[in-house]
Structure formats: structure tokens, C-alpha cells
Motif scaffolding. Sequence first.
Motif, PDB file in Angstrom:
ATOM      1  N   GLU A 227     -23.517  34.305  18.139  1.00  0.00           N
ATOM      2  CA  GLU A 227     -24.194  35.536  17.730  1.00  0.00           C
ATOM      3  C   GLU A 227     -25.479  35.227  16.980  1.00  0.00           C
ATOM      4  OE1 GLU A 227     -20.370  38.579  17.302  1.00  0.00           O
ATOM      5  OE2 GLU A 227     -21.159  37.567  15.515  1.00  0.00           O
ATOM      6  N   TYR A 246     -25.832  36.799  25.991  1.00  0.00           N
ATOM      7  CA  TYR A 246     -25.146  38.080  25.792  1.00  0.00           C
ATOM      8  C   TYR A 246     -24.092  38.311  26.869  1.00  0.00           C
ATOM      9  CZ  TYR A 246     -27.552  40.192  21.822  1.00  0.00           C
ATOM     10  OH  TYR A 246     -27.995  40.492  20.560  1.00  0.00           O
ATOM     11  N   TYR A 259     -23.089  43.999  21.782  1.00  0.00           N
ATOM     12  CA  TYR A 259     -23.475  43.071  22.849  1.00  0.00           C
ATOM     13  C   TYR A 259     -24.204  43.807  23.970  1.00  0.00           C
ATOM     14  CZ  TYR A 259     -20.178  39.820  20.595  1.00  0.00           C
ATOM     15  OH  TYR A 259     -19.517  39.009  19.696  1.00  0.00           O
ATOM     16  N   LEU A 263     -27.977  43.183  25.233  1.00  0.00           N
ATOM     17  CA  LEU A 263     -28.289  42.923  26.636  1.00  0.00           C
ATOM     18  C   LEU A 263     -29.383  43.866  27.124  1.00  0.00           C
ATOM     19  CD1 LEU A 263     -27.640  41.408  29.250  1.00  0.00           C
ATOM     20  CD2 LEU A 263     -25.849  43.095  29.700  1.00  0.00           C
TER      21      LEU A 263
END
Length: 951
Positions: A227, A246, A259, A263
Motif C-alpha cells: 500500500e 492495485y 483499491y 485503480l
Amino acid sequence: MGASLPPKEANLFKLIVKSYETKQYKKGLKAADAILKKFPDHGETLSMKGLTLNCMDRKSEAYELVRQGLKNDLKSHVCWHVYGLLYRSDREYREAIKCYRNALRIDPDNIEILRDLSLLQAQMRDLSGFVETRQQLLTLKPNHRMNWIGFSVAHHLNSNSFKAVEILEAYEGTLDEDHPPENERCEHGEMLLYKISLLEECGFLERALEELHKKESKIVDKLVYKEQEVSLLVKLGHLDEGEALYRALLSMNPDNYRYYEGLQKCVGLYLEDGQYSPDQIDRLDSLYKTLVQQYKWSSAVKRIPLDFLQGGQFREAADSYIRPLLTKGVPSLFSDLSSLYNHPGKVSLVTYISIIESMRFLMIKFSAIIIYYEFMMLDNTDSVFLFSFFFLNFVQADILEQLILELEHSIRMSGHYPGRTDKEPPSTLMWTLFLLAQHYDRRGQYEIALSKIDEAIEHTPTVIDLYSVKSRILKHAGDLVAAAAFADEARCMDLADRYVNSECVKRMLQADQVALAEKTAVLFTKDGDQHNNLHDMQCMWYELASGESYFRQGDLGRALKKFLAVEKHYADITEDQFDFHSYCLRKMTLRTYVEMLKFQDQLHSHAYFHKAAAGAIRCYIKLHDSPPKSTAEEDDNMSKLLPSQKKKMRQKQRKAEARAKKEAEEKNEESSASGVSKSGKRHVKPVDPDPNGEKLLQVEDPLSEATKYLKLLQKNSPDSLETHLLSFELYTRKQKILLALQAVKQLLRLDAEHPDSHRCLIKFFHKVGSMNAPVTDSEKLIWSVLEAERPTISQLHEKSLFEANNSFLEKHKDSLMHRAAFAEILHILDSNRKSEAVKFVEDSTNNIVPRNGALGPIREWNLTDCIAVHKLLETVLADQDAGLRWKVRCAEYFPYSTYFEGCHSSASPNSAFSQLRKNSENESLNHSVDGQNVGSITSNGKLEAFKDLTI
């Protein structure tokens, strides 16, 4: 310590210290008494004895002994240190810091005192002093890891992140080959992640990413590693690498919304406001369709597209999302979809074919086609206009409502979804009705909502959620008593469900059934004093709700007690952080520690604290406006009564005293019986000396007490209208003209068109206009400020107060609350125009909202506003007849409102509440599913109590 004592007594002194540290206080006292028997003036022993007594709740003796010990030995760092510990235990941190500094003047290199001082400096946010103390600790003990980390954190908190990084790098240089011991790998990895976050905070993104890759093998938490890595990649603009990472994270957790957001950023399809272009929507739709194929079991990947899709695409996605959840019977489906109601874009034009398909639930598909052809055959301008009007009105209906109604109709008629042949289980219809009931409740169509939920209950009367939702609908409709009754019915269906119990308690408190709510709430508390248990659990929602209930009932003492209890919880939370200053440095949870400190700095901006502080201020203002009668006044009133009336009054007082005494005795018996543990020891809790808050009402200056809480609101909730409304009310009563003006300006800054802002503005300058001419220098100064400020306010620029009021009305003549504000101000400016003001309120029209709901109209007015207008008519405008007319009128708009005594409210014999009471008279309801008995639902036997509470 104890250096001036002979060897035997010196050993006894060490025993005192050890006993204090191991909490063997009686043993420590015995050793102290043995020393003091021979050396009664030994200062350090006196101080340690006082510190031990403090731990045994003998505070007055403790302070006396510690002060005596300090007086006998002013040059002892032990005495000063103990005095500081004593102050620290009472949360007198500033005094404790002074004592520690005095101790350090005598023994500047004492590690213990320096460590204690640093903790207090962190607690009080004395950051420069914190840095200085941590540096001194590091100098004295450079081989201790905690001193390096503490020094780094101190610089970070003092806004010097770069220096913090340098200190951590210096510490890493002291490690053998940069490898920590095996048992410290996790802590070392946390320290490295903290260092990388510091580099990111400094703006050294490339260096942070390089450091992250370099230290990968030493970071144990691989998820946080990924992360952190993807965060740095996105910030550096390496979007292709970020996208790949991601996608890897999504394969680990496909239900993490962050996430998906990341993305979208990587592929250039993320906007903060969510206002996407048609091309962006198509690309997003394509992206999520691909993701759905990869993560078929993820609910997030199916739910997120509903936020950006429009029209036919939204309908199709919502249809595919809702169907399986209705089949499964997911009670939280409406909560999941509720955010979509804030998206006006969920209404759009679709093709005529999709329109006709969506008409299936109204059984007019064939008719619509005929109408279409008939209009086309006419071939004239009027027919084309009428046809367009027909379709435009239809397509502007809420898409979600169309969809759910279509599903309901299909399941009801054929037993399956549209376009499907597989039969749905019987429960699907019930869950569809359940969803529709919540939908119409959200839109304010309570009659339709209740009809849907009643049908669902009739379909399957054993589902608890149905009764809970019916209770919520009744609450929104204004029937609080019936809402409490149905919440209690839901509670009785599962007595082990704490959430349902809490919902029931909340409904009871909203209906001002405090005694019944308390008995229900304590079903899930520990044995013993139930009030203390609820308080010890920091059950703030309960205390707030009961405080608001007491305030509505005029019991200011109990209301204040509840509101101030919540305020104390926040003080306790602030104090609780003290234990983490050393713990987090030891355990190396540094990132979380810094986040916790930032959260603590904003703690009093939390909604619960705001409600509690605002509630306390309202209580103090009301206490100032209507102070309680003194004993002399009560005696004077008693003397004016007739002898027979005096006799009756005394009898009532005696009965009330006897009842209170009996309740106290019963309570003491219960606490005595339940206060004995298994070992036979009795746990004695301190008795509340003021259970009803009577002492809280005996304040000399209520407005000064209110000011304490107002300052906290002004500091922590400066963007809340309520903060400045309370500020205006408070400072107006205190005759603080400039502070009241400041409150008015803040209201205008936040929302100049709000009715309350307008009220305060005109009231303020009307009050100023009625003041006497300035005489003193201070009054002249205030007057000059007012004269300079008035032209800067656009609402009053070159206008009289009457003109400003009229101008305000012109902007908002269709709004009920704005019209009420105009009428109130008109009455204040000229009391002779009271009848005109009343007529103006009564001439307001409750228009239908231009929304084409499929099952009935939605009107503009809401229940809360109408209640406020009724109170305005009866109190400020003081027209009882107008208030009665308004009540009759609103009873038609809100037939379930007990306030307006609507025809369907719990006061009516045909109400839902009365029906529930009839049902509760049955001993049990036996239901059978697939030929098997699933048990009986028995009444809790308390519904008779509701009967007495109906008005």
C-alpha cells in the motif's frame, strides 16, 4: 533516596518504593510508619507515605503529608518528584510539570524524572519542551532504542520531519550491520515504515520509494508495504506500475473500495465530484465489467458502478445488483443503496423501448403503444407536444422506484423476476416489500411505506427487521409512541439481540418514556448499580437521548446531568491517551501513535460532544431565563393558598418523599445483593450524591457556566450554525454587544440566507436601535464599531430593518420557514402588525414537489418545520386560535403525527398502535414453516405501559 537514613531505615525506605511500584500499599505504609517512628520529620518518607495513601483514596491526608515532607526537605528531588506524581494523578498536569522542573534543578540527570516530564509535555502538547527533554534523555542513555525513537517523534510532532528522518538514520547506523535482533523484527519494520512515511511527508518521494525497495526484506507487514509502495508510485506519476500493483492488491482483497479508487486514478478515470462525461462513464463501465469477470464474488465491484452510471445503464446495473440480494434476503440492502438518493442524476432520458419495458409494472405496456401510434397519426403540433409531455413526465420518475416496483409486480403476478423463468422463493416478495417500504419512507410517503411494510408483516410475521423498520417509519411519520411500541415488539422477538434492544431504548427515549427505556437498557448491563454501568460503559448515545428527553420534559437537572456526563467521557478519553505515550514508543506503533495524537487534537469536534455541549448550553440558558424558585418564594406561595389547598399540597409532598425513600431503599437492597462477588467480597461503589442533578441547578451564574462549553464549541465546531446561534443567544443575554455581533457575522458567513441567520441579524440591530445613547467611553467605542460594521453587511446596506425583512421575503417567498422568520421579525419590529404576521404564516401553501412518484404525491413541508411554526404561533406570536387552526391543518398533512393529533396517530382507535395492542393481548403467535413449528412470539407484557403514555 533515603540517603540520610541509617542502613536499616534506608532499606525500609527502599521497601516503601518497591511496595508502591508493586501496589502493596499496606506493606509500604507499615514500613513508612516504622521509619517515621524514629525520624518523624524525614521529608522523603513523609512524601512516599502520602503517595501511598493517595493510591488508597485518602487524598486529603496524602496532600498534607507530601506538603509536610516537602516543607521539611525542600532540596530533595524525591519530594518534588512525589509532589509532581500527586498532581499528575489528579490530572493537574501543569502543576506537575512545575514540580518536575524543580526536581530537575536539584538532580538534572535523573532519568525517571526526565521520562515522566516528557510524557506530560507530550500530553500537554508542549512540543518544544518535549524535544528538549527527549534530547536530554538520549544524551544520558544513547544505547536505549526508545530514546532515539522518542527524540525522532518529538521532532516530527514539532513540525520538523526532516530532522526526525536524520535521527532515525543515525539510529540505524548504531545497529550491527543494520540487522535488528530476531525478536525485534516487527518493531524494526514498523520503524522503517514510519521513516518512509516521514520522507513522503517531507516531499522526498523518490527517496522514499528507493528506501522502501531497499528495506523490503526487513519490513514484516507486506500488505502495508504494498500500500505504501502504490501510494508513492501514484504520487510520482508512475501510473502503469501503480495500476499493476492495485490489481495485485485487488486480487488479495476485492472488496476494498480504496483499491478501486486508486485503480481509477491510475487509468485517469477518477473525479472528486463524480461528474463524469459520457465518454468517461463508458470507459468506467467497460473497466468494471472486466473487473466483474475477475472478481465474481465481490460485492464492491458490482456496487461501485451504481455511483457513476446514468439512465438505462444505471437501471441495468441496479437491476443485476438488487435481484440476487433480494433473493438472499439481505436486510441492509436499502442502507447500501441509500447514498444513491443524493444523486439527482439517477433520473434521465432513456429510449422509448426501455420506457415501455419499464411500464410493465403498471400493466400499461399495450396501452402505451396504442397511445404512441395514435399521437403519431394525428400529425399536428399539439399532439407532438402532448406526446413529448407524456413521456418526459414519465421518464423523470425515480429509476430506482420504477425498477423495484417492476420487480414486485413480476414476482407477485408470476413468482419470478422479469425475463426469468426460475421461480423465486416466497421470501423474495417479502424482502421486495421491505425494500419498497424503506424507499417510500425515505421519500416521505409514509402512508404508502406503512402499507408496504404491513403487507410484508402479513406475509411473514416472524421477521424482526420488519417490525424495526415499521418502528422507524412511524417515528419519521411523527407517531413516537407507536414507534416505541413496535420497537419493543421487535425486541421481544429476540431478547438476546443487543442491537434490537438498543433500537427499542432509543425509540422509548424519543417518546419520552425514560423510566421504561432505562429498565429496558439495563437488561444488557452488568449487575449492580445500573446507572453507573451505563456511565462506565461510556454509552453516550443513551445519555444524549435521555438528556434530550429530560430537556423536552422540562427536567433541567437530570438533563444537565446527562449532558455533562457525556462531556466527562470526552475528558476521560483525553486523559486515556496518557498511557500511550510510553507504550507506543516501546512497541514501535509510531504511525498509529501520531495518528492518534492528531485525532485527539480534534476530539472535541466529534458530533456527540457537540450535541452534549449544545444541550448543556441550552439548559443553562433556560435556567437563566426561568430560575428555580427559592425556598422563601415557595413558602410565600404556600401562604397564599387556602387551608384545604395547603393540606392537599403537603399530602402530595409527603407521598412523593415516601415514594422516593422507598425507591432508594429498594435500590440499595438490589445493589447490596448484587454487589457481592463469588469470593464473598463486597464491591462498594461510591453513591451518587446528586442523582437528580438538583445541585447542578444551584449555580449562581448559569450563563458563565454555559460560556465554558460555548468556547469549546467555538474552537472545535466553528463551521456549525448551531454554535453561533447559541453564541448569539448567550451573549445577547450577557449584554456582550460586540461578541453578539461577531456571532451574527459568523452566521452570515456560513449561510446568510438561512432563516435563523436572518432572525439574529434583524434582532441584533433592532436591539441596538432601542439602546440608550452612549455615555461612557467604552459605550462610545462600541457604538463606533457598530456604525462602522453596519454598512459592510450587504443585507442592510442602505436599507431599513423593515426593507431588509421584505427583501429577504422576496427571495424566499415559497419557503415555509423563511416566511415564518419574516412573520416573526415583522412582529418584533412592530407588535401592532401581529395579525398581519399570523395571516402571512397561515397563507403559506404546501405545494407538491415536482417529482413524479409512481404511488402518490410528495409535499414540500416536513413535520419538524410544521411543529416549529406551530410553536411560533403559540409562543412568540401568542395566538392560540391560529395555533389551533395550524394544528388542524397539519393533522391532514401528517395523519400519523401525535403532536398534531392526526387521525392515524396512536391516539386514534384505528391506529397501528391500537392494532398492535390488540395483537399483544394474544398469549402467543404460533407460526409453521414447511410443516414445522418455529416457536411462539410472546408479548413482553409491557404494552399496557404504552397505553398510559398515549395522549
